[in-house]
Write a protein that holds these residues in place. Structure first.
Motif, PDB file in Angstrom:
ATOM      1  N   ALA A  12     -15.137  24.194 -28.706  1.00 14.20           N
ATOM      2  CA  ALA A  12     -13.671  24.322 -27.383  1.00 14.20           C
ATOM      3  C   ALA A  12     -13.102  26.188 -28.214  1.00 14.20           C
ATOM      4  O   ALA A  12     -13.483  26.782 -26.470  1.00 14.20           O
ATOM      5  CB  ALA A  12     -13.204  23.534 -27.776  1.00 14.20           C
ATOM      6  N   CYS A  13     -12.981  25.750 -28.774  1.00 15.14           N
ATOM      7  CA  CYS A  13     -12.039  27.401 -28.697  1.00 15.14           C
ATOM      8  C   CYS A  13     -12.855  28.914 -29.072  1.00 15.14           C
ATOM      9  O   CYS A  13     -12.655  29.273 -28.359  1.00 15.14           O
ATOM     10  CB  CYS A  13     -11.568  27.796 -29.960  1.00 15.14           C
ATOM     11  N   GLN A  14     -14.676  28.516 -29.553  1.00 16.32           N
ATOM     12  CA  GLN A  14     -15.156  30.330 -28.886  1.00 16.32           C
ATOM     13  C   GLN A  14     -15.405  30.059 -27.620  1.00 16.32           C
ATOM     14  O   GLN A  14     -15.271  31.652 -27.391  1.00 16.32           O
ATOM     15  CB  GLN A  14     -16.391  29.506 -29.757  1.00 16.32           C
ATOM     16  N   ALA A  15     -15.700  28.716 -26.443  1.00 13.88           N
ATOM     17  CA  ALA A  15     -16.296  28.701 -25.254  1.00 13.88           C
ATOM     18  C   ALA A  15     -14.567  29.291 -24.840  1.00 13.88           C
ATOM     19  O   ALA A  15     -15.081  30.382 -23.898  1.00 13.88           O
ATOM     20  CB  ALA A  15     -16.606  27.676 -24.755  1.00 13.88           C
ATOM     21  N   ARG A  16     -13.384  28.850 -25.065  1.00  8.02           N
ATOM     22  CA  ARG A  16     -12.066  29.388 -24.094  1.00  8.02           C
ATOM     23  C   ARG A  16     -12.201  31.082 -24.654  1.00  8.02           C
ATOM     24  O   ARG A  16     -12.078  32.163 -24.100  1.00  8.02           O
ATOM     25  CB  ARG A  16     -11.330  28.721 -25.182  1.00  8.02           C
ATOM     26  N   ASP A  17     -12.444  31.513 -25.658  1.00  5.50           N
ATOM     27  CA  ASP A  17     -12.113  33.132 -26.020  1.00  5.50           C
ATOM     28  C   ASP A  17     -13.250  34.016 -25.790  1.00  5.50           C
ATOM     29  O   ASP A  17     -12.414  34.717 -24.830  1.00  5.50           O
ATOM     30  CB  ASP A  17     -12.255  32.725 -27.604  1.00  5.50           C
ATOM     31  N   ALA A  18     -14.340  33.144 -25.216  1.00  5.03           N
ATOM     32  CA  ALA A  18     -15.524  34.402 -24.641  1.00  5.03           C
ATOM     33  C   ALA A  18     -15.144  34.328 -22.797  1.00  5.03           C
ATOM     34  O   ALA A  18     -15.221  35.376 -22.270  1.00  5.03           O
ATOM     35  CB  ALA A  18     -16.789  33.908 -24.256  1.00  5.03           C
ATOM     36  N   ALA A  19     -15.087  32.907 -22.343  1.00  6.62           N
ATOM     37  CA  ALA A  19     -13.925  32.869 -21.065  1.00  6.62           C
ATOM     38  C   ALA A  19     -13.308  33.572 -20.664  1.00  6.62           C
ATOM     39  O   ALA A  19     -14.046  34.103 -19.602  1.00  6.62           O
ATOM     40  CB  ALA A  19     -14.236  31.582 -20.646  1.00  6.62           C
ATOM     41  N   TRP A  20     -12.009  33.353 -21.408  1.00  4.32           N
ATOM     42  CA  TRP A  20     -11.312  33.619 -20.759  1.00  4.32           C
ATOM     43  C   TRP A  20     -10.722  35.643 -21.385  1.00  4.32           C
ATOM     44  O   TRP A  20     -10.606  35.989 -19.918  1.00  4.32           O
ATOM     45  CB  TRP A  20      -9.730  33.510 -21.882  1.00  4.32           C
ATOM     46  N   HIS A  21     -11.944  35.946 -22.313  1.00 13.69           N
ATOM     47  CA  HIS A  21     -11.744  37.418 -22.126  1.00 13.69           C
ATOM     48  C   HIS A  21     -12.569  37.979 -21.058  1.00 13.69           C
ATOM     49  O   HIS A  21     -12.332  38.917 -20.558  1.00 13.69           O
ATOM     50  CB  HIS A  21     -12.969  38.043 -23.701  1.00 13.69           C
ATOM     51  N   TYR A  22     -13.455  37.397 -20.458  1.00 11.80           N
ATOM     52  CA  TYR A  22     -14.268  37.964 -19.289  1.00 11.80           C
ATOM     53  C   TYR A  22     -13.773  37.458 -17.677  1.00 11.80           C
ATOM     54  O   TYR A  22     -14.352  38.059 -16.774  1.00 11.80           O
ATOM     55  CB  TYR A  22     -16.181  37.481 -19.498  1.00 11.80           C
ATOM     56  N   ALA A  23     -13.199  36.963 -17.715  1.00  9.10           N
ATOM     57  CA  ALA A  23     -12.903  35.753 -16.786  1.00  9.10           C
ATOM     58  C   ALA A  23     -11.390  36.667 -16.188  1.00  9.10           C
ATOM     59  O   ALA A  23     -10.953  38.159 -16.957  1.00  9.10           O
ATOM     60  CB  ALA A  23     -12.306  34.253 -16.889  1.00  9.10           C
ATOM     61  N   VAL A  24     -11.369  37.049 -14.559  1.00  8.44           N
ATOM     62  CA  VAL A  24     -11.233  37.722 -13.318  1.00  8.44           C
ATOM     63  C   VAL A  24      -9.533  36.136 -13.219  1.00  8.44           C
ATOM     64  O   VAL A  24      -9.452  35.515 -12.820  1.00  8.44           O
ATOM     65  CB  VAL A  24     -11.529  38.011 -12.319  1.00  8.44           C
ATOM     66  N   ALA A  25      -8.360  36.937 -13.096  1.00  9.07           N
ATOM     67  CA  ALA A  25      -7.082  36.455 -12.561  1.00  9.07           C
ATOM     68  C   ALA A  25      -8.128  35.652 -11.087  1.00  9.07           C
ATOM     69  O   ALA A  25      -8.098  36.864  -9.683  1.00  9.07           O
ATOM     70  CB  ALA A  25      -6.138  37.225 -12.232  1.00  9.07           C
ATOM     71  N   THR A  26      -7.532  34.843 -10.833  1.00  8.32           N
ATOM     72  CA  THR A  26      -7.130  34.020  -9.090  1.00  8.32           C
ATOM     73  C   THR A  26      -7.025  34.934  -7.956  1.00  8.32           C
ATOM     74  O   THR A  26      -8.263  35.050  -7.043  1.00  8.32           O
ATOM     75  CB  THR A  26      -7.393  32.523  -8.599  1.00  8.32           C
ATOM     76  N   ALA A  27      -6.273  35.409  -7.643  1.00  5.20           N
ATOM     77  CA  ALA A  27      -5.466  36.133  -7.143  1.00  5.20           C
ATOM     78  C   ALA A  27      -6.979  37.812  -6.721  1.00  5.20           C
ATOM     79  O   ALA A  27      -7.372  37.824  -5.519  1.00  5.20           O
ATOM     80  CB  ALA A  27      -4.526  36.812  -7.387  1.00  5.20           C
ATOM     81  N   GLU A  28      -6.921  37.854  -7.914  1.00  2.45           N
ATOM     82  CA  GLU A  28      -8.569  39.697  -7.382  1.00  2.45           C
ATOM     83  C   GLU A  28      -9.422  38.792  -7.656  1.00  2.45           C
ATOM     84  O   GLU A  28     -10.076  39.556  -6.861  1.00  2.45           O
ATOM     85  CB  GLU A  28      -7.718  39.788  -9.329  1.00  2.45           C
ATOM     86  N   PHE A  29      -9.760  37.654  -7.991  1.00  2.00           N
ATOM     87  CA  PHE A  29     -10.953  36.989  -7.807  1.00  2.00           C
ATOM     88  C   PHE A  29     -11.566  37.118  -6.750  1.00  2.00           C
ATOM     89  O   PHE A  29     -12.957  37.381  -5.902  1.00  2.00           O
ATOM     90  CB  PHE A  29     -11.528  36.729  -9.034  1.00  2.00           C
ATOM     91  N   GLN A  30     -10.596  36.102  -5.804  1.00  2.00           N
ATOM     92  CA  GLN A  30     -10.271  35.683  -4.410  1.00  2.00           C
ATOM     93  C   GLN A  30     -10.626  36.569  -3.467  1.00  2.00           C
ATOM     94  O   GLN A  30     -11.492  36.580  -2.533  1.00  2.00           O
ATOM     95  CB  GLN A  30      -8.912  34.874  -4.335  1.00  2.00           C
ATOM     96  N   ALA A  31     -10.217  38.189  -3.716  1.00  4.02           N
ATOM     97  CA  ALA A  31     -10.102  39.736  -2.689  1.00  4.02           C
ATOM     98  C   ALA A  31     -11.099  39.711  -2.685  1.00  4.02           C
ATOM     99  O   ALA A  31     -12.094  40.614  -1.966  1.00  4.02           O
ATOM    100  CB  ALA A  31      -8.698  40.162  -3.649  1.00  4.02           C
ATOM    101  N   GLN A  32     -11.885  39.979  -3.658  1.00  8.26           N
ATOM    102  CA  GLN A  32     -13.503  40.263  -4.553  1.00  8.26           C
ATOM    103  C   GLN A  32     -14.299  39.218  -3.054  1.00  8.26           C
ATOM    104  O   GLN A  32     -16.331  39.350  -2.694  1.00  8.26           O
ATOM    105  CB  GLN A  32     -14.387  40.347  -5.168  1.00  8.26           C
ATOM    106  N   VAL A  33     -14.276  37.804  -3.056  1.00  7.02           N
ATOM    107  CA  VAL A  33     -15.137  37.078  -2.539  1.00  7.02           C
ATOM    108  C   VAL A  33     -15.295  37.200  -1.177  1.00  7.02           C
ATOM    109  O   VAL A  33     -14.051  36.826  -0.606  1.00  7.02           O
ATOM    110  CB  VAL A  33     -15.210  35.207  -2.811  1.00  7.02           C
ATOM    111  N   PRO A  34     -15.773  37.212  -0.148  1.00  8.87           N
ATOM    112  CA  PRO A  34     -15.655  37.482   1.566  1.00  8.87           C
ATOM    113  C   PRO A  34     -15.743  35.098   1.072  1.00  8.87           C
ATOM    114  O   PRO A  34     -16.392  35.465   1.520  1.00  8.87           O
ATOM    115  CB  PRO A  34     -17.252  37.473   1.570  1.00  8.87           C
ATOM    116  N   SER A  35     -14.807  35.565   2.678  1.00  6.30           N
ATOM    117  CA  SER A  35     -14.281  34.358   3.448  1.00  6.30           C
ATOM    118  C   SER A  35     -15.563  33.779   4.512  1.00  6.30           C
ATOM    119  O   SER A  35     -16.054  35.346   5.262  1.00  6.30           O
ATOM    120  CB  SER A  35     -13.332  34.788   4.557  1.00  6.30           C
ATOM    121  N   THR A  36     -15.616  33.239   4.381  1.00  7.91           N
ATOM    122  CA  THR A  36     -16.869  32.211   4.827  1.00  7.91           C
ATOM    123  C   THR A  36     -15.683  31.027   6.231  1.00  7.91           C
ATOM    124  O   THR A  36     -16.433  30.995   6.756  1.00  7.91           O
ATOM    125  CB  THR A  36     -17.870  31.234   4.373  1.00  7.91           C
ATOM    126  N   VAL A  37     -14.565  31.644   6.189  1.00  7.29           N
ATOM    127  CA  VAL A  37     -13.714  30.212   7.000  1.00  7.29           C
ATOM    128  C   VAL A  37     -13.240  31.551   8.061  1.00  7.29           C
ATOM    129  O   VAL A  37     -13.086  32.348   7.933  1.00  7.29           O
ATOM    130  CB  VAL A  37     -12.314  30.300   6.725  1.00  7.29           C
TER     131      VAL A  37
END
Length: 178
Positions: free
Chosen positions: A153-178
């Motif tokens: 679990a610690c290894q998964a956390r470290d790998a995921a955290w390193h590559y993941a993008v903050a929610t606000a920044e990620f949300q801005a990259q995802v086209p809205s379908t609403v």
């Protein structure tokens, strides 16, 4: 295999942890989200988010004021499912309450060899692994404290955290379908 226990049996961990509560979310949708009053608002395209009087947001605020951290990484398909778009919309409220939520495309998670199951990791010593059915219902959790489960679990956390993008920044990259 550890005993399957109701999620309610472990909720004390969200107050009792000392330093960090970290979550990996892997599902394409959750039944509990579809039952939420916010789901209907989301379906109508209405804005929703931070709710100061919700028990989750109140606890996050209380714990983070003590210097503790709530963090999570959510896996997202490309394009995102309806459930994932709901989590992107609702995630900003959790962030405002004090959580650090980041997002990672599922394809990247697969390349990193991340687990395909949800879990919480408390203080790098207790893993709460979810058992979720095909409809997104949580059937219960397994509490794991053996070294192999915790290190994985610690290894998964470290790998995921390193590559993941903050929610606000990620949300801005995802086209809205609403």
């Amino acid at each position: 295999m550890e005993e399957l226990v109701p999620f309610d049996d472990i909720t004390h961990l969200f107050e009792d942890f000392e330093h960090t509560a970290w979550r990996l979310e892997t599902q394409r949708g959750y039944a509990s989200d579809r039952l939420s009053p916010s789901w209907e608002r989301f379906q109508r395209g209405e804005a929703f988010g931070y709710t100061p009087d919700s028990s989750w947001h109140a606890n996050v605020r209380a714990q983070t004021k003590q210097g503790k951290r709530f963090e999570r990484v959510r896996l997202v398909d490309n394009p995102p499912t309806e459930g994932q778009r709901f989590l992107l919309a609702s995630g900003l409220g959790n962030v405002e309450a004090g959580e650090d939520i980041r997002n990672l495309y599922r394809a990247d998670a697969e390349r990193l060899g991340l687990p395909d199951y949800d879990f919480w990791l408390f203080d790098s010593r207790t893993v709460v692994r979810f058992v979720i059915d095909d409809q997104g219902n949580t059937l219960g959790v397994r509490v794991l404290e053996d070294p192999h489960s915790v290190v994985r679990a610690c290894q998964a956390r470290d790998a995921a955290w390193h590559y993941a993008v903050a929610t606000a920044e990620f949300q801005a990259q995802v086209p809205s379908t609403v």
